[in-house]
Design a protein around this motif. Structure first.
Motif, PDB file in Angstrom:
ATOM      1  N   PHE A  69       0.833  -1.203   0.000  1.00  7.92           N
ATOM      2  CA  PHE A  69       0.000   0.000   0.000  1.00  7.92           C
ATOM      3  C   PHE A  69       0.873   1.260   0.000  1.00  7.92           C
ATOM      4  CE2 PHE A  69      -2.418   3.264   2.360  1.00  7.92           C
ATOM      5  CZ  PHE A  69      -3.461   3.434   1.472  1.00  7.92           C
ATOM      6  N   ILE A  70       1.875   1.279   0.869  1.00  9.52           N
ATOM      7  CA  ILE A  70       2.766   2.445   0.933  1.00  9.52           C
ATOM      8  C   ILE A  70       3.566   2.576  -0.366  1.00  9.52           C
ATOM      9  CG2 ILE A  70       4.686   3.482   2.214  1.00  9.52           C
ATOM     10  CD1 ILE A  70       2.082   3.463   3.744  1.00  9.52           C
ATOM     11  N   ALA A  71       3.938   1.463  -0.973  1.00  8.90           N
ATOM     12  CA  ALA A  71       4.673   1.519  -2.241  1.00  8.90           C
ATOM     13  C   ALA A  71       3.821   2.170  -3.330  1.00  8.90           C
ATOM     14  CB  ALA A  71       5.092   0.109  -2.662  1.00  8.90           C
ATOM     15  N   TRP A  72       2.538   1.787  -3.407  1.00  3.65           N
ATOM     16  CA  TRP A  72       1.674   2.381  -4.427  1.00  3.65           C
ATOM     17  C   TRP A  72       1.364   3.840  -4.119  1.00  3.65           C
ATOM     18  CZ3 TRP A  72       1.926   0.665  -8.907  1.00  3.65           C
ATOM     19  CH2 TRP A  72       2.074  -0.689  -9.157  1.00  3.65           C
ATOM     20  N   VAL A  73       1.230   4.172  -2.854  1.00  4.81           N
ATOM     21  CA  VAL A  73       1.045   5.583  -2.490  1.00  4.81           C
ATOM     22  C   VAL A  73       2.281   6.381  -2.899  1.00  4.81           C
ATOM     23  CG1 VAL A  73       0.866   7.154  -0.512  1.00  4.81           C
ATOM     24  CG2 VAL A  73      -0.624   5.172  -0.661  1.00  4.81           C
ATOM     25  N   GLN A  74       3.457   5.819  -2.684  1.00  4.17           N
ATOM     26  CA  GLN A  74       4.713   6.466  -3.095  1.00  4.17           C
ATOM     27  C   GLN A  74       4.713   6.727  -4.600  1.00  4.17           C
ATOM     28  OE1 GLN A  74       7.414   7.333  -1.246  1.00  4.17           O
ATOM     29  NE2 GLN A  74       8.831   7.749  -2.887  1.00  4.17           N
ATOM     30  N   VAL A  75       4.314   5.730  -5.367  1.00  7.39           N
ATOM     31  CA  VAL A  75       4.312   5.888  -6.823  1.00  7.39           C
ATOM     32  C   VAL A  75       3.254   6.898  -7.260  1.00  7.39           C
ATOM     33  CG1 VAL A  75       3.808   4.698  -9.001  1.00  7.39           C
ATOM     34  CG2 VAL A  75       5.279   3.615  -7.305  1.00  7.39           C
ATOM     35  N   SER A 144      -0.128  -3.996   7.332  1.00 11.47           N
ATOM     36  CA  SER A 144      -1.143  -4.391   6.361  1.00 11.47           C
ATOM     37  C   SER A 144      -1.844  -3.163   5.796  1.00 11.47           C
ATOM     38  CB  SER A 144      -2.164  -5.335   7.002  1.00 11.47           C
ATOM     39  OG  SER A 144      -2.928  -4.639   7.949  1.00 11.47           O
ATOM     40  N   THR A 145      -2.498  -3.353   4.686  1.00  9.74           N
ATOM     41  CA  THR A 145      -3.183  -2.248   4.029  1.00  9.74           C
ATOM     42  C   THR A 145      -4.281  -1.675   4.917  1.00  9.74           C
ATOM     43  OG1 THR A 145      -2.731  -3.303   1.921  1.00  9.74           O
ATOM     44  CG2 THR A 145      -4.421  -1.608   1.943  1.00  9.74           C
ATOM     45  N   ARG A 146      -4.976  -2.521   5.617  1.00  6.97           N
ATOM     46  CA  ARG A 146      -6.073  -2.049   6.468  1.00  6.97           C
ATOM     47  C   ARG A 146      -5.549  -1.175   7.607  1.00  6.97           C
ATOM     48  NH1 ARG A 146     -10.516  -5.487   9.878  1.00  6.97           N
ATOM     49  NH2 ARG A 146     -11.522  -3.654  10.758  1.00  6.97           N
ATOM     50  N   GLU A 150      -6.205   2.850   7.840  1.00 11.51           N
ATOM     51  CA  GLU A 150      -6.888   3.433   9.000  1.00 11.51           C
ATOM     52  C   GLU A 150      -6.033   4.500   9.668  1.00 11.51           C
ATOM     53  OE1 GLU A 150      -7.898   0.159  11.519  1.00 11.51           O
ATOM     54  OE2 GLU A 150      -9.594  -0.466  10.274  1.00 11.51           O
ATOM     55  N   THR A 151      -4.742   4.239   9.805  1.00 13.59           N
ATOM     56  CA  THR A 151      -3.850   5.222  10.421  1.00 13.59           C
ATOM     57  C   THR A 151      -3.739   6.478   9.568  1.00 13.59           C
ATOM     58  OG1 THR A 151      -2.595   3.448  11.443  1.00 13.59           O
ATOM     59  CG2 THR A 151      -1.536   5.596  11.331  1.00 13.59           C
ATOM     60  N   LEU A 152      -3.560   6.286   8.253  1.00 18.98           N
ATOM     61  CA  LEU A 152      -3.428   7.443   7.370  1.00 18.98           C
ATOM     62  C   LEU A 152      -4.679   8.307   7.377  1.00 18.98           C
ATOM     63  CD1 LEU A 152      -1.619   6.118   4.177  1.00 18.98           C
ATOM     64  CD2 LEU A 152      -0.802   7.840   5.768  1.00 18.98           C
ATOM     65  N   PHE A 153      -5.833   7.684   7.236  1.00 17.83           N
ATOM     66  CA  PHE A 153      -7.051   8.461   7.085  1.00 17.83           C
ATOM     67  C   PHE A 153      -7.637   8.922   8.409  1.00 17.83           C
ATOM     68  CE2 PHE A 153      -6.999   6.109   3.013  1.00 17.83           C
ATOM     69  CZ  PHE A 153      -6.788   7.219   2.219  1.00 17.83           C
ATOM     70  N   ARG A 154      -7.168   8.382   9.509  1.00 19.07           N
ATOM     71  CA  ARG A 154      -7.633   8.847  10.804  1.00 19.07           C
ATOM     72  C   ARG A 154      -6.756   9.991  11.325  1.00 19.07           C
ATOM     73  NH1 ARG A 154      -8.110   4.154  14.200  1.00 19.07           N
ATOM     74  NH2 ARG A 154     -10.080   3.910  13.139  1.00 19.07           N
TER      75      ARG A 154
END
Length: 189
Positions: A69-75, A144-146, A150-154
């Motif tokens: 998830f973090i890899a795709w956010v980075q890209v 994990s992606t979940r 949750e951490t990012l969007f909270r």
């Protein structure tokens, strides 16, 4: 006691790295090299393209750490948006394509000293913060992606939105700076 018995059932010890660890090290060295070229080149467009390589290398490192998830956010965010915005700003401000003598202010020793001090402070803070933290390898997956979503969007929605406003302001500023001020009122029409 044989070496295989000392290494345990997994067969991997400290001195026998796995393929993922070797790939992580090689990609890290390539990413560091691209980052050094990014900040040392005198051509702005080349610096932006080397920044793409460095940020892409970080995405590969995240993939090797199984943080997809973090890899795709980075890209998507950094390689896809920030670098495109940077190149768009370079085009709008009509920055020189070739070597630019204005890109070197002669403050390289001071900049190197500040960079080394900032890196040392960052390493000290991270080591001090995680000195007594241990990862439970037998427990549930922490990255994990979940959990990450949750951490990012909270907790991090407001900083992401502030960053988007900042990037929009930078784009508007580049457009304003790129416009020529014409003294002839007929040319403005």
């Amino acid at each position: 006691m044989t070496l295989a018995a000392a290494l345990g059932p997994a067969g991997n010890g400290f001195l026998s790295p796995t393929g993922v660890e070797i790939a992580f090290l090689l990609v890290g060295i390539g990413t560091l090299g691209a980052a050094v070229v990014t900040v040392t080149t005198k051509q702005l467009v080349h610096a932006a393209l080397w920044l793409v390589v460095a940020l892409g290398g970080l995405a590969v490192e995240y993939l090797l750490l199984t943080a997809e998830f973090i890899a795709w956010v980075q890209v998507l965010i950094y390689v896809g948006s920030v670098v495109v915005l940077l190149l768009f700003g370079l085009m709008l401000t009509k920055a020189p394509i070739g070597r630019s003598p204005d890109a070197d202010s002669g403050n390289r020793p001071a900049a190197l000293a500040v960079a080394v001090a900032a890196a040392a402070a960052l390493v000290w803070v991270v080591v001090d913060a995680f000195r007594t933290t241990w990862i439970d390898l037998e427990g549930p997956v922490q990255g994990s992606t979940r959990v990450t979503g949750e951490t990012l969007f909270r907790h991090w929605v407001l900083p992401f939105e502030a960053l988007s406003v900042l990037l929009l302001a930078a784009l508007v500023g580049a457009i304003v700076l790129s416009r020529k001020s014409s003294k002839d009122p007929e040319e403005k029409r």
